[in-house]
Design an enzyme around this catalytic site. Sequence first.
Site, PDB file in Angstrom:
ATOM      1  CB  CYS A 173       1.641  -3.459   5.460  1.00 38.37           C
ATOM      2  SG  CYS A 173       0.027  -4.145   5.896  1.00 38.37           S
ATOM      3  CG  HIS A 203      -0.261   0.013   2.541  1.00 37.47           C
ATOM      4  ND1 HIS A 203       0.314   1.144   3.078  1.00 37.47           N
ATOM      5  CD2 HIS A 203      -0.073  -0.976   3.456  1.00 37.47           C
ATOM      6  CE1 HIS A 203       0.828   0.863   4.265  1.00 37.47           C
ATOM      7  NE2 HIS A 203       0.614  -0.419   4.520  1.00 37.47           N
TER       8      HIS A 203
END
Length: 244
Positions: free
Chosen positions: A220, A204
């Site tokens: 992440c 992301h």
Amino acid sequence: MMKTPLLLAAGLVLATLHPATANDRYQQRPPVIVSPDLSAPWVMQLGGADVRPRVYARPAAPQPRSPARQILRGQQQMQPVAVRPNNPVKTQIEPQFLPQIVAYETAQKPGTIVIDTNNRFLYLVMEGGQARRYGVGVGKPGFEWAGTHKVTAKREWPSWVPPKEMIAREAAKGHYLPARMEGGPENPLGARAMYLGSTLYRIHGTNAPWTIGSGVSSGCIRMRNEDVVDLYERVNVGTKVIVI
């Protein structure tokens, strides 16, 4: 016999005159005069011979400080950690973490994503032994991981729902996370997100681009917003992602 009335009359006259004489005596008191020989040394100790009353102007109201002076004053009183010489502000990422095409020999098919967490690079495999390389931020110590997944979903300006474990972990540090945050420039997931398998991990964007090249996330893979938008347009759901 005549002396007694005369004495009484004289006494009455004296009694009548005595109060008036006393009042006249203390009606105007003489001024107190101090010899200059005695007063001069004391006056000099007070700052000079001029002992007239001084009139002081009312202090002027404090002028509002300009933002620059306020910042300077704040830095003099308590310098923020971020601007100390031994911990300078990081406003830009290192040049090697900017997107570029590099030589990359691999057995993986073109279109595969390979993430090298140790070196903080994401490679999008291309034909001809090349790859498009991006700088990334990865999991902080204790949150590293490796594995193979596929992109199972793609979202533009995704909303963020922190896991309960993250909320509890951050609350213990005094950081309170929202239960949900809608997508937008302030959202930690940034402009795009690509979800990996059935995990909570994603590739992301970020609202903190200066963290690219560091191990700061909870697992992440984060990218600059402009880079994640570029990658987002180049991959599809089902793309193979290898994290090493």
